[in-house]
Design a protein around this motif. Structure first.
Motif, PDB file in Angstrom:
ATOM      1  N   ALA A 272       1.760   3.081   2.673  1.00  0.00           N
ATOM      2  CA  ALA A 272       1.498   3.411   4.083  1.00  0.00           C
ATOM      3  C   ALA A 272       2.707   3.012   4.915  1.00  0.00           C
ATOM      4  O   ALA A 272       3.684   2.432   4.398  1.00  0.00           O
ATOM      5  CB  ALA A 272       0.262   2.663   4.568  1.00  0.00           C
ATOM      6  N   ALA A 273       2.618   3.280   6.214  1.00  0.00           N
ATOM      7  CA  ALA A 273       3.682   2.890   7.146  1.00  0.00           C
ATOM      8  C   ALA A 273       3.921   1.375   7.052  1.00  0.00           C
ATOM      9  O   ALA A 273       2.984   0.604   6.823  1.00  0.00           O
ATOM     10  CB  ALA A 273       3.272   3.263   8.564  1.00  0.00           C
ATOM     11  N   LYS A 274       5.184   0.970   7.235  1.00  0.00           N
ATOM     12  CA  LYS A 274       5.546  -0.461   7.110  1.00  0.00           C
ATOM     13  C   LYS A 274       4.729  -1.339   8.048  1.00  0.00           C
ATOM     14  O   LYS A 274       4.351  -2.462   7.707  1.00  0.00           O
ATOM     15  CB  LYS A 274       7.033  -0.640   7.452  1.00  0.00           C
TER      16      LYS A 274
ATOM     17  N   ILE B 273       1.728  -1.013   8.995  1.00  0.00           N
ATOM     18  CA  ILE B 273       0.377  -1.250   8.445  1.00  0.00           C
ATOM     19  C   ILE B 273       0.462  -2.271   7.313  1.00  0.00           C
ATOM     20  O   ILE B 273      -0.296  -3.246   7.254  1.00  0.00           O
ATOM     21  CB  ILE B 273      -0.249   0.081   7.924  1.00  0.00           C
ATOM     22  N   ILE B 274       1.427  -2.058   6.406  1.00  0.00           N
ATOM     23  CA  ILE B 274       1.548  -2.932   5.221  1.00  0.00           C
ATOM     24  C   ILE B 274       1.847  -4.377   5.645  1.00  0.00           C
ATOM     25  O   ILE B 274       1.306  -5.331   5.069  1.00  0.00           O
ATOM     26  CB  ILE B 274       2.654  -2.411   4.259  1.00  0.00           C
ATOM     27  N   SER B 275       2.656  -4.574   6.684  1.00  0.00           N
ATOM     28  CA  SER B 275       3.008  -5.956   7.037  1.00  0.00           C
ATOM     29  C   SER B 275       1.797  -6.708   7.594  1.00  0.00           C
ATOM     30  O   SER B 275       1.653  -7.911   7.363  1.00  0.00           O
ATOM     31  CB  SER B 275       4.199  -6.003   7.993  1.00  0.00           C
ATOM     32  N   GLN B 276       0.909  -6.009   8.289  1.00  0.00           N
ATOM     33  CA  GLN B 276      -0.321  -6.676   8.759  1.00  0.00           C
ATOM     34  C   GLN B 276      -1.258  -6.946   7.576  1.00  0.00           C
ATOM     35  O   GLN B 276      -1.880  -8.008   7.499  1.00  0.00           O
ATOM     36  CB  GLN B 276      -1.050  -5.814   9.802  1.00  0.00           C
ATOM     37  N   MET B 277      -1.345  -5.982   6.665  1.00  0.00           N
ATOM     38  CA  MET B 277      -2.198  -6.173   5.482  1.00  0.00           C
ATOM     39  C   MET B 277      -1.719  -7.382   4.669  1.00  0.00           C
ATOM     40  O   MET B 277      -2.530  -8.139   4.126  1.00  0.00           O
ATOM     41  CB  MET B 277      -2.165  -4.928   4.590  1.00  0.00           C
ATOM     42  N   ALA B 278      -0.394  -7.558   4.624  1.00  0.00           N
ATOM     43  CA  ALA B 278       0.177  -8.654   3.824  1.00  0.00           C
ATOM     44  C   ALA B 278      -0.306 -10.013   4.331  1.00  0.00           C
ATOM     45  O   ALA B 278      -0.558 -10.931   3.539  1.00  0.00           O
ATOM     46  CB  ALA B 278       1.706  -8.587   3.874  1.00  0.00           C
ATOM     47  N   LYS B 279      -0.468 -10.141   5.658  1.00  0.00           N
ATOM     48  CA  LYS B 279      -0.931 -11.434   6.195  1.00  0.00           C
ATOM     49  C   LYS B 279      -2.364 -11.725   5.746  1.00  0.00           C
ATOM     50  O   LYS B 279      -2.702 -12.858   5.412  1.00  0.00           O
ATOM     51  CB  LYS B 279      -0.860 -11.414   7.730  1.00  0.00           C
ATOM     52  N   ILE B 280      -3.177 -10.663   5.746  1.00  0.00           N
ATOM     53  CA  ILE B 280      -4.572 -10.863   5.300  1.00  0.00           C
ATOM     54  C   ILE B 280      -4.572 -11.291   3.837  1.00  0.00           C
ATOM     55  O   ILE B 280      -5.264 -12.237   3.442  1.00  0.00           O
ATOM     56  CB  ILE B 280      -5.406  -9.576   5.503  1.00  0.00           C
ATOM     57  N   GLN B 281      -3.725 -10.625   3.050  1.00  0.00           N
ATOM     58  CA  GLN B 281      -3.667 -10.951   1.618  1.00  0.00           C
ATOM     59  C   GLN B 281      -3.154 -12.379   1.396  1.00  0.00           C
ATOM     60  O   GLN B 281      -3.698 -13.115   0.579  1.00  0.00           O
ATOM     61  CB  GLN B 281      -2.774  -9.929   0.887  1.00  0.00           C
ATOM     62  N   ASP B 282      -2.134 -12.781   2.169  1.00  0.00           N
ATOM     63  CA  ASP B 282      -1.609 -14.158   2.072  1.00  0.00           C
ATOM     64  C   ASP B 282      -2.735 -15.174   2.224  1.00  0.00           C
ATOM     65  O   ASP B 282      -2.836 -16.141   1.472  1.00  0.00           O
ATOM     66  CB  ASP B 282      -0.668 -14.465   3.258  1.00  0.00           C
ATOM     67  N   GLN B 283      -3.576 -14.921   3.244  1.00  0.00           N
ATOM     68  CA  GLN B 283      -4.589 -15.914   3.593  1.00  0.00           C
ATOM     69  C   GLN B 283      -5.850 -15.804   2.748  1.00  0.00           C
ATOM     70  O   GLN B 283      -6.548 -16.792   2.553  1.00  0.00           O
ATOM     71  CB  GLN B 283      -4.972 -15.790   5.083  1.00  0.00           C
ATOM     72  N   ALA B 284      -6.125 -14.603   2.250  1.00  0.00           N
ATOM     73  CA  ALA B 284      -7.414 -14.401   1.577  1.00  0.00           C
ATOM     74  C   ALA B 284      -7.347 -14.482   0.058  1.00  0.00           C
ATOM     75  O   ALA B 284      -8.273 -14.967  -0.578  1.00  0.00           O
ATOM     76  CB  ALA B 284      -8.004 -13.053   1.987  1.00  0.00           C
ATOM     77  N   ALA B 285      -6.252 -14.011  -0.541  1.00  0.00           N
ATOM     78  CA  ALA B 285      -6.266 -13.895  -2.005  1.00  0.00           C
ATOM     79  C   ALA B 285      -4.969 -14.332  -2.688  1.00  0.00           C
ATOM     80  O   ALA B 285      -4.885 -14.298  -3.901  1.00  0.00           O
ATOM     81  CB  ALA B 285      -6.568 -12.449  -2.390  1.00  0.00           C
TER      82      ALA B 285
ATOM     83  N   LYS C 139       1.813  12.127   6.607  1.00  0.00           N
ATOM     84  CA  LYS C 139       2.321  10.945   5.885  1.00  0.00           C
ATOM     85  C   LYS C 139       2.240   9.704   6.792  1.00  0.00           C
ATOM     86  O   LYS C 139       1.874   8.614   6.349  1.00  0.00           O
ATOM     87  CB  LYS C 139       3.755  11.194   5.426  1.00  0.00           C
ATOM     88  N   LYS C 140       2.547   9.888   8.072  1.00  0.00           N
ATOM     89  CA  LYS C 140       2.535   8.753   9.004  1.00  0.00           C
ATOM     90  C   LYS C 140       1.145   8.162   9.187  1.00  0.00           C
ATOM     91  O   LYS C 140       0.993   6.973   9.403  1.00  0.00           O
ATOM     92  CB  LYS C 140       3.034   9.221  10.391  1.00  0.00           C
ATOM     93  N   ILE C 141       0.113   9.036   9.130  1.00  0.00           N
ATOM     94  CA  ILE C 141      -1.237   8.548   9.459  1.00  0.00           C
ATOM     95  C   ILE C 141      -2.118   8.331   8.220  1.00  0.00           C
ATOM     96  O   ILE C 141      -3.304   8.086   8.344  1.00  0.00           O
ATOM     97  CB  ILE C 141      -1.951   9.490  10.465  1.00  0.00           C
ATOM     98  N   THR C 142      -1.495   8.430   7.041  1.00  0.00           N
ATOM     99  CA  THR C 142      -2.307   8.297   5.817  1.00  0.00           C
ATOM    100  C   THR C 142      -1.946   7.042   5.029  1.00  0.00           C
ATOM    101  O   THR C 142      -0.770   6.694   4.890  1.00  0.00           O
ATOM    102  CB  THR C 142      -2.133   9.542   4.911  1.00  0.00           C
ATOM    103  N   ILE C 143      -2.975   6.413   4.515  1.00  0.00           N
ATOM    104  CA  ILE C 143      -2.798   5.297   3.581  1.00  0.00           C
ATOM    105  C   ILE C 143      -3.334   5.825   2.251  1.00  0.00           C
ATOM    106  O   ILE C 143      -4.531   6.114   2.123  1.00  0.00           O
ATOM    107  CB  ILE C 143      -3.609   4.047   4.008  1.00  0.00           C
ATOM    108  N   THR C 144      -2.451   5.981   1.282  1.00  0.00           N
ATOM    109  CA  THR C 144      -2.866   6.546  -0.010  1.00  0.00           C
ATOM    110  C   THR C 144      -3.188   5.400  -0.969  1.00  0.00           C
ATOM    111  O   THR C 144      -2.348   4.532  -1.233  1.00  0.00           O
ATOM    112  CB  THR C 144      -1.740   7.425  -0.599  1.00  0.00           C
ATOM    113  N   VAL C 145      -4.426   5.423  -1.471  1.00  0.00           N
ATOM    114  CA  VAL C 145      -4.906   4.338  -2.336  1.00  0.00           C
ATOM    115  C   VAL C 145      -5.051   4.839  -3.766  1.00  0.00           C
ATOM    116  O   VAL C 145      -5.538   5.953  -3.994  1.00  0.00           O
ATOM    117  CB  VAL C 145      -6.284   3.835  -1.839  1.00  0.00           C
TER     118      VAL C 145
END
Ligand code: PMP
Ligand code: GLU
Length: 406
Positions: A265-267, A269-281, A240-246
């Motif tokens: 996924a782990a928090k 991971i999600i918090s870094q993804m959120a920054k990309i989403q903020d800036q990109a989409a 669970k710790k190492i998996t991102i389920t899509v």
């Protein structure tokens, strides 16, 4: 003033120019052009190309979107999605996948494709290796390249499943350079589904080598016979710790155009993804998010209807293909594709899956995707997300084509 000419090969980024066009979308354009030409002669193409459900989005889901629009739920939202949808996703993972998550573990994006792209951007540094088992869905390799990573292909065994010896060998060869593996069960293009033991064996190798797992489960609901779906993240706390389920609403609820996908996924991971989403989409389409809540929380009867219909089509198409000389085909256990080996037809005129697909389209008006797009040139992919009448007609034409080239 003299006309200035611009050398776009120098101006535009190497990154963009290196990228390949999506073969599934490219084929669709080619079929569209060919089909409009044929229609003038009263003929038409049978489309087994792009994989998208031929059903309409269920009425309750469309209604929820209309209500959202009327209630002016049409503004920006949090970039990773509205709380109500994240709660529906949490509930889905809890009930259906035996996975417990909190709001901070959930990311909603513009379809599974964009979610996958954000995950890969979040992990991959230049030169990092990402393991991609063959056969693979068309966008994985190109998304890795877009992040300046290097796809490394993992061989398959005689069931078209990951060859564990090859996986071990690659891990030993590249060690810490390997960041991620992308698993996809039920699989596009082969229709194979991994059982629990197989996922445990793969998971063990990944955990031992510190490789994170992207588990693309978008076809989870389309399983046939007695086959069951397992989420690899649910098999142990470590996994669970190492998996991102899509996952996504696109295939399950016939909502490909609504563009809603999600992952857990782990928090961290999600918090870094959120920054990309903020800036990109910014955020996924707001009314589509509200419609997706109804998709996940409302009646699931339409999913059953679609699954039953796909199973009938799978049985029919498999039976027909099995009776065509020189075609070898495994019975797909999930998704809505068959992936027959057509290399028995290779000769001076047909040297590749591209040649086979091209001649089938031009001579007998059937559109299929060449296996090379999925990493193996001996195959073609046939999508059976189309009516049984189309399937009958298309397989008649394919059979006729095969007789001519035998
Ligand atoms: N993963 C797989 C295996 C797929 O076949 C697709 C279909 N396009 C996607 C991801 C992307 O789905 P979406 O339409 O939600 O972006
Ligand atoms: N998943 C579908 C396919 O494989 C849609 C096309 C795409 O997203 O590339 O055909």
């Amino acid at each position: 003033m003299p006309e200035i000419s611009y050398d776009f090969n120098k101006i535009l980024s190497q990154r963009a120019r290196n990228l390949e066009e999506s073969p599934t979308f490219a084929l669709e354009k080619k079929i569209d052009a060919f089909d409009s030409k044929l229609k003038k002669e009263g003929k038409f193409v049978i489309r087994f190309g792009i994989g998208q459900p031929d059903f309409n989005t269920p009425e309750n889901i469309k209604e929820a979107a209309k209500i959202a629009i009327d209630e002016n739920k049409t503004k920006y939202t949090a970039s990773t999605g509205i709380r109500e949808l994240k709660n529906a996703v949490i509930e889905k993972f809890r009930k259906e996948n035996n996975l417990e998550y909190e709001l901070e573990n959930i990311f909603v994006g513009n379809g599974a494709k964009q979610v996958l792209d954000v995950i890969i951007r979040t992990f991959v540094n230049k030169g990092d290796k990402v393991l991609i088992p063959v056969p693979y869905w068309v966008s994985y390799t190109q998304q890795v390249i877009l992040s300046e990573g290097e796809p490394v292909f993992v061989k398959y065994n005689n069931e078209l499943k990951i060859d564990l010896n090859d996986l071990e060998k690659i891990c030993n060869r590249y060690g810490k350079q390997v960041k991620l593996i992308i698993l996809n069960s039920p699989n596009n293009p082969s229709g194979i589904v991994y059982n629990k033991g197989e996922l445990e064996a793969i998971g063990e190798i990944c955990a031992k080598n510190g490789i994170f797992i992207i588990s693309d489960e978008v076809y989870e609901k389309f399983l046939y016979g007695e086959i069951k779906h397992y989420s690899i993240a649910a098999l142990s706390e470590e996994l669970k710790k190492i998996t991102i389920t899509v996952n996504a609403v696109s295939k399950t609820y016939s909502m490909t155009g609504w563009r809603i996908g999600y992952c857990a996924a782990a928090k961290e991971i999600i918090s870094q993804m959120a920054k990309i989403q903020d800036q990109a989409a910014s955020n996924p389409c707001t009314p589509a998010q509200w419609a997706s809540i109804e998709a996940l929380n409302g009646s699931q009867e339409s999913v059953n209807v679609m699954r039953n219909e796909y199973e009938k089509r799978r049985n029919y198409i498999f039976e027909r293909l099995s009776n065509i000389k020189n075609i070898k085909c495994n019975l797909p256990e999930g998704a809505f594709y068959v992936f027959p080996d057509i290399s028995g037809f290779f000769n001076k005129k047909i040297k590749s899956s591209f040649d086979f697909a091209e001649q089938l389209l031009e001579n007998d008006f059937v559109g299929v995707v060449p296996g090379a797009a999925f990493g193996d040139d001996r195959f073609i992919r046939i999508s059976y997300a189309t009516s049984i009448n189309n399937i009958k007609e298309g397989i008649d034409r394919l059979e006729n084509f095969c007789k001519k080239i035998s």
